[in-house]
Scaffold this active site. Structure first.
Site, mmCIF file in Angstrom:
data_model
loop_
_atom_site.group_PDB
_atom_site.id
_atom_site.type_symbol
_atom_site.label_atom_id
_atom_site.label_comp_id
_atom_site.label_asym_id
_atom_site.label_seq_id
_atom_site.Cartn_x
_atom_site.Cartn_y
_atom_site.Cartn_z
ATOM 1 N N GLU A 17 -15.540 8.560 27.983
ATOM 2 C CA GLU A 17 -15.408 8.408 29.641
ATOM 3 C C GLU A 17 -14.660 9.613 30.412
ATOM 4 O OE1 GLU A 17 -12.965 5.098 30.702
ATOM 5 O OE2 GLU A 17 -13.368 5.355 32.917
ATOM 6 N N LYS A 33 -19.659 6.537 29.398
ATOM 7 C CA LYS A 33 -18.978 5.974 30.587
ATOM 8 C C LYS A 33 -18.870 6.884 31.661
ATOM 9 C CE LYS A 33 -15.538 2.641 32.049
ATOM 10 N NZ LYS A 33 -14.732 1.424 31.680
HETATM 11 P P1 13P Z 1 -12.981 0.663 37.058
HETATM 12 O O1 13P Z 1 -14.266 0.145 36.947
HETATM 13 O O2 13P Z 1 -11.994 -0.068 37.802
HETATM 14 O O3 13P Z 1 -12.826 2.041 37.593
HETATM 15 O O4 13P Z 1 -12.458 0.625 35.617
HETATM 16 C C1 13P Z 1 -13.204 1.035 34.622
HETATM 17 C C2 13P Z 1 -12.235 1.743 33.449
HETATM 18 O O5 13P Z 1 -12.358 1.173 32.485
HETATM 19 C C3 13P Z 1 -11.417 2.901 33.862
HETATM 20 O O6 13P Z 1 -11.156 3.728 32.697
#
Ligand code: 13P
Length: 338
Positions: free
Chosen positions: A177, A219
């Site tokens: 991510e 992500k």
């Molecule tokens: P949000 O969808 O609230 O941004 O959270 C996703 C997430 O896992 C952030 O690390």
């Protein structure tokens, strides 16, 4: 041990997405404050139990990301089943956030580096034994005056790659991510440039660290205008820029891309995902789905307010169902009802 590519394919199966319920205790406490509920070990357990036991959740949700505390908690009904076992029994993959948070990057102003590599190998062994089958590590990249720096992008990408390779060594699929934040005043085009730069370095580092791209889930952020930008890119433009950025920079070996919501409203997060799949599904080598935290939970959290389980579960199912349809580009009718 199930093959990583098989787990990754399940996580991003068409019609399904991932529920991010891995808020750290301080973040969860902030969310509870907004609804006037005390954040304690037990209220957090109650809340997560309410989310996880929503009837029909497994039709739309392939996996749930948990925080360390939650992975070790259990259902609140008589059976007291550990959450990982409970989710697995419903066909939902248990996941775990393993980074220890984004800290100030030494030598740079307003930039962050995500920590958590020390001791990670043994934590992953323990998490696997507890039932986790995938993990998450979030890097944050801030757009601002002369930032992000190369140092910020490289150090975060390097950490993501070391995390991902440790996960794969231990049988867990890493969610990679790299989040370009929507805070600030930048345009969607600025977001595009920085996201492209970041994705390039992330994949360079993943390959350098021998990460098998078939066994990860990416992500990313969507390509959107900053919250403070006076000109907001519309839904079609967001879909177009995001599709182009991913198509040009994400190798086709990656089985799936699951977006974060990042502070977008629940409706917009669904509409953006829906538009991308509606317009570009047959041009994408990977499945495009969701891994939302706030955009799935916001309505449910408000409805719950500490005790109202049924209304909260209905609100969660509505959002999960809408986003499930959005993974097929079929959410337009459902969105009119929200
Ligand atoms: P949000 O969808 O609230 O941004 O959270 C996703 C997430 O896992 C952030 O690390």
């Amino acid at each position: 041990m199930e093959a990583l590519n098989v787990i990754a394919a399940k996580m991003v199966a068409k019609g399904k997405g991932i529920l991010a319920a891995d808020e750290s205790t301080p973040t969860c406490t902030k969310r509870f404050e907004s609804i006037g509920v005390d954040s304690t070990y037990d209220t957090r357990n109650e809340y997560r139990d309410m989310l996880f036991s929503a009837d029909g959740l497994n039709e739309y949700i392939s996996g749930i990301i948990m925080f360390d505390e939650t992975l070790k908690q259990s259902t609140t009904c008589e059976q007291k089943t550990p959450f990982p076992d409970y989710l697995a029994s419903k066909g939902i993959l248990p996941g775990i956030k393993v980074d220890t948070g984004a800290k100030e990057l030494a030598g740079f102003t307003n930039e962050k580096i995500t920590e958590g590599l020390d001791g990670l190998r043994s934590r992953l062994v323990d998490y696997y034994k507890l039932g986790a089958r995938f993990a998450k590590w979030r890097a944050v990249i801030t757009i601002g005056d002369m930032i992000p720096s190369d140092a910020c992008i490289y150090s975060n990408a390097h950490a993501l790659a070391r995390y991902a390779s440790l996960c794969q060594e231990n049988g867990l699929v890493p969610i990679v991510e790299p989040e370009v934040l929507m805070d600030g005043f930048h345009t969607a085009e600025d977001c595009y440039e920085v996201s492209q730069r970041t994705l390039n370095v992330v994949f360079e580092q993943l390959l350098m660290h021998h990460v098998d791209l078939k066994g990860i889930v990416l992500k990313p952020n969507m390509i959107i205008s900053a919250l403070g930008c006076s000109e907001q890119a519309n839904i079609d433009r967001v879909a177009e820029l995001t599709f182009k950025c991913l198509k040009d920079n994400v190798p086709s070996d990656v089985p799936g891309i699951a977006f974060l919501s990042g502070g977008q409203s629940s409706d917009l997060a669904t509409s953006h995902l829906n538009k991308m799949n509606e317009k570009y599904m047959d041009k994408m080598p990977w499945n495009l789905t969701f891994s939302y935290g706030r955009a799935l939970q916001e309505d449910a959290l408000k409805a719950w307010s500490g005790s109202n389980r049924e209304d909260a579960q209905q609100a969660l199912i509505f959002r999960a169902h809408s986003n499930s349809l959005a993974t097929k580009g079929m959410a337009a009718d459902m969105m009119q009802k929200s």
